[in-house]
Write a protein that holds these residues in place. Structure first.
Motif, PDB file in Angstrom:
ATOM      1  N   VAL A 461       0.841  -1.207   0.000  1.00 23.07           N
ATOM      2  CA  VAL A 461       0.000   0.000   0.000  1.00 23.07           C
ATOM      3  C   VAL A 461       0.870   1.247   0.000  1.00 23.07           C
ATOM      4  O   VAL A 461       0.617   2.208  -0.757  1.00 23.07           O
ATOM      5  N   LEU A 462       1.903   1.253   0.823  1.00 22.93           N
ATOM      6  CA  LEU A 462       2.757   2.440   0.928  1.00 22.93           C
ATOM      7  C   LEU A 462       3.519   2.702  -0.373  1.00 22.93           C
ATOM      8  O   LEU A 462       3.724   3.864  -0.757  1.00 22.93           O
ATOM      9  N   ARG A 463       3.944   1.639  -1.048  1.00 25.55           N
ATOM     10  CA  ARG A 463       4.631   1.834  -2.331  1.00 25.55           C
ATOM     11  C   ARG A 463       3.684   2.455  -3.361  1.00 25.55           C
ATOM     12  O   ARG A 463       4.067   3.381  -4.102  1.00 25.55           O
ATOM     13  N   GLY A 469       1.885   9.902  -4.896  1.00 30.66           N
ATOM     14  CA  GLY A 469       2.226  11.149  -4.237  1.00 30.66           C
ATOM     15  C   GLY A 469       1.490  11.382  -2.933  1.00 30.66           C
ATOM     16  O   GLY A 469       1.317  12.531  -2.505  1.00 30.66           O
ATOM     17  N   MET A 470       1.099  10.288  -2.249  1.00 30.32           N
ATOM     18  CA  MET A 470       0.325  10.426  -1.020  1.00 30.32           C
ATOM     19  C   MET A 470       0.985   9.783   0.196  1.00 30.32           C
ATOM     20  O   MET A 470       0.399   9.765   1.281  1.00 30.32           O
ATOM     21  N   ALA A 471       2.170   9.243   0.048  1.00 26.67           N
ATOM     22  CA  ALA A 471       2.781   8.538   1.165  1.00 26.67           C
ATOM     23  C   ALA A 471       3.425   9.520   2.132  1.00 26.67           C
ATOM     24  O   ALA A 471       4.201  10.386   1.705  1.00 26.67           O
ATOM     25  N   PRO A 472       3.128   9.422   3.439  1.00 32.27           N
ATOM     26  CA  PRO A 472       3.796  10.274   4.432  1.00 32.27           C
ATOM     27  C   PRO A 472       5.223   9.815   4.656  1.00 32.27           C
ATOM     28  O   PRO A 472       5.603   8.712   4.260  1.00 32.27           O
ATOM     29  N   ARG A 548      -8.339  12.126  -1.872  1.00 33.07           N
ATOM     30  CA  ARG A 548      -7.060  12.116  -1.156  1.00 33.07           C
ATOM     31  C   ARG A 548      -7.263  11.998   0.349  1.00 33.07           C
ATOM     32  O   ARG A 548      -6.556  11.236   1.013  1.00 33.07           O
ATOM     33  N   ASP A 549      -8.217  12.726   0.924  1.00 32.08           N
ATOM     34  CA  ASP A 549      -8.412  12.726   2.376  1.00 32.08           C
ATOM     35  C   ASP A 549      -8.765  11.331   2.890  1.00 32.08           C
ATOM     36  O   ASP A 549      -8.216  10.876   3.897  1.00 32.08           O
ATOM     37  N   LYS A 554      -7.022   5.927   5.358  1.00 32.73           N
ATOM     38  CA  LYS A 554      -6.867   4.473   5.220  1.00 32.73           C
ATOM     39  C   LYS A 554      -5.392   4.069   5.236  1.00 32.73           C
ATOM     40  O   LYS A 554      -5.023   3.025   5.792  1.00 32.73           O
ATOM     41  N   ILE A 555      -4.557   4.904   4.633  1.00 39.57           N
ATOM     42  CA  ILE A 555      -3.112   4.646   4.671  1.00 39.57           C
ATOM     43  C   ILE A 555      -2.608   4.716   6.112  1.00 39.57           C
ATOM     44  O   ILE A 555      -1.765   3.911   6.535  1.00 39.57           O
TER      45      ILE A 555
END
Length: 581
Positions: A461-463, A469-472, A548-549, A554-555
């Motif tokens: 998921v993180l990859r 462009g959404m990974a913290p 995005r929010d 979920k991420i």
């Protein structure tokens, strides 16, 4: 943050208020009031036994107490329902905001989520493995090594100051046998034919030791009597075996803080000092023991011995500390060793023994109780046998060891991570079947794979989030709107995350690291369920196109799962994987 502890505090505060209002009598003891998950999740999120444990001392009906307590608890914004069930159990449901907040707390605290100061820095000595230095570690030692190491890590994680210790049994007759076995390999290195008799060790692992001894001393010991070589070969062989054992432990990632030699107790006055301490307390005397159970009278020769009055401290019978020839029994140096532990200022002692030491538990606990005047608790954990299987059949013996399957055999087959996790999939005192094929299966029935696969899915998921462009940043707290985690399957994952701090404290208090492995399997199960439901319900997928929010929320949940899985695997000594291969 321990949510269960926090809610217990809320219950206690409500009980205090009830006392102040005269609904409960003064002076009630709330120590046994608990808040825990209900047995049936359908009954609520949390349950308290307060009314049940207070009814008798309060001389009130438990249901009356529960109803009054429920009224108080409903005033708390976190509690959406407080219902009385049966004779007086009180079930509570919490608002979604509570569970959503857990996700934020996990990401804010990171690997410290679940850590506690429960131990308050107490010094705990955990002694484990402690195998005779006569050969490589076998599979039974492997289980003890993994259990002891995970327990030490668990205690450290819960706020104790832990010393990992190995007791080297180098003071008994077995090291003489080892020396004679090495001497035979030494003669063999000189081209002589040898025969392993009289209980000597035939394993191939002594071949390089014999050859190394030849390189060191040449032919100085060839055809010489034991009076020439026994003492020096004994020391040489013991150190060689300890190097082998340290290497074996290294394969599992086990690092001891302290190695303590039994031999150091002899001729130094340490054994005498421990026995004198017991004698000063009136616990050493001359006497005759009854025949052992199962012995016929004609097989028994009563004789006067020097005995330790262990029955004064909970043992079944008193124990001899000296043999008829005046030498110490094997129990005497063990008494002295534990006397040394006590003198080092440990607040608690834990010994991890094999299953064959079951008869040793009471006498050792009696000795520690007597030596410490009951101030230093000793917990002895027995690890049961491991049965090895491959292709459905018992795994064959190791030629290298001669008579048993070694730790190295196991690790070579499946790796250290799988070995460690599998060894903790049963409680320490339950037998364990270790099937080399099943522990490598990629299925839900294989707990190692199931937990690691959950972590790998998070990183998948993180990859994908990074690509979008959404990974913290790694380790960054979440800035997502966690209120968007409102589906029951998502809240179920958050609820399981909330159990982690409580689980750690229970496992540490009971000295049961297998609880961590069980919990990780359950957490992985909740996460896999959420993942799989996303196949049918697109709104449960972790990345929501054009939203995005919601995706960030979920991420954040997925990241929280990885944080806790990584912390739990860290306690077990297992490296979390980010990608399954």
């Amino acid at each position: 943050m321990n949510l269960f502890s926090d809610l217990r505090g809320t219950v206690i505060a409500a009980l205090d208020q009830m006392t102040a209002e005269g609904l409960l009598p003064e002076g009630l003891d709330f120590a046994n009031v608990a808040v825990e998950p209900p047995r049936d999740p359908l009954h609520g999120d949390m349950a308290t036994n307060a009314a049940m444990v207070l009814a008798k001392p309060a001389q009130k009906k438990p249901r009356d107490i529960a109803e009054a307590l429920a009224d108080k608890l409903r005033a708390d914004d976190r509690i959406t329902e407080a219902d009385v069930a049966g004779p007086g159990f009180l079930n509570m449901r919490l608002s979604p905001a509570v569970w959503q907040g857990v996700v934020g707390t996990v990401l804010t605290q990171g690997r410290d989520f679940g850590r506690s100061d429960m131990g308050q820095g107490q010094k705990i000595n955990v002694e484990y493995v402690s195998a005779n230095p006569t050969g490589p570690l076998h599979v039974g030692h492997t289980r003890g090594a993994v259990f002891g190491d995970a327990l030490a890590s668990l205690l450290d994680y819960s706020g104790h100051t832990v010393t990992r210790e190995y007791y080297i049994n180098d003071g008994g007759a077995q090291v003489d046998v080892l020396a004679r076995s090495v001497y035979l390999r030494y003669l063999e290195a000189h081209g002589q034919e040898v025969a392993f008799e009289d209980g000597t060790y035939p394993g191939d692992y002594l071949i390089p030791v014999g050859e190394a001894l030849k390189d060191k001393v040449g032919d100085a010991y060839v055809d010489q009597g034991e009076e020439v070589w026994l003492a020096e070969v004994r020391d040489y062989a013991t150190e060689a075996m300890m190097e082998l054992i340290r290497a074996d432990l290294g394969l599992l990632g086990v690092q001891m803080d302290h190695f303590y030699s039994e031999k150091s107790l002899y001729g130094t006055g340490r054994i005498e000092a421990a026995i004198q301490d017991l004698d000063a307390k009136g616990l050493i005397y001359r006497g005759t023991l009854e025949p052992p159970k199962g012995k016929k009278p004609e097989d028994w020769e009563p004789r006067e011995q020097t005995l330790f009055k262990s029955t004064a401290h909970g043992d079944d019978v008193d124990r001899p500390i000296k043999k008829s020839d005046g030498s110490w029994t094997y129990f005497a140096p063990d008494i002295a060793y534990h006397y040394d532990k006590i003198s080092r200022g440990f607040d608690g002692l834990i010994d991890v023994f094999g299953a064959d030491h079951g008869g040793y538990v009471k006498r050792m606990k009696a000795a520690v109780s007597a030596l410490s005047d009951g101030k230093t608790p000793l917990d002895i954990k027995l690890t049961q046998l491991v049965k090895l299987y491959k292709n459905g059949a018992p795994f064959k013996m190791s030629k290298r060891a001669g008579t048993f399957v070694t730790l190295r055999d196991v690790v070579d087959q499946v790796g250290p991570d799988v070995t460690r996790f599998v060894m903790l999939t049963r409680k320490n005192d339950a037998p364990l079947d270790f099937d080399f094929d099943k522990v490598l299966e990629q299925s839900r029935e294989n707990p190692v794979f199931y937990v690691q696969y959950a972590n790998a899915r998070v990183h998948s998921v993180l990859r994908k989030a990074r690509d979008a462009g959404m990974a913290p940043e790694a380790g960054a707290p979440s800035r997502a709107d966690l209120a968007k985690l409102d589906h029951a399957a998502e809240l179920a994952v958050a609820k399981k995350l909330a159990e982690w701090p409580r689980l750690v404290e229970i496992a540490a208090r009971t000295h049961e690291p297998h609880r961590v492995a069980f919990y990780l399997y359950e957490l992985a199960g909740e996460f896999h369920t959420l993942w799989n439901r996303g196949n049918d319900l697109p709104e449960l997928r972790f990345l929501q196109e054009g939203d995005r929010d919601t995706s960030l929320a979920k991420i954040a949940l997925a990241r929280a799962v990885s944080v806790v899985i990584s912390a739990g695997l860290g306690i077990l000594g297992v490296t979390p994987v980010e990608e399954m291969r």
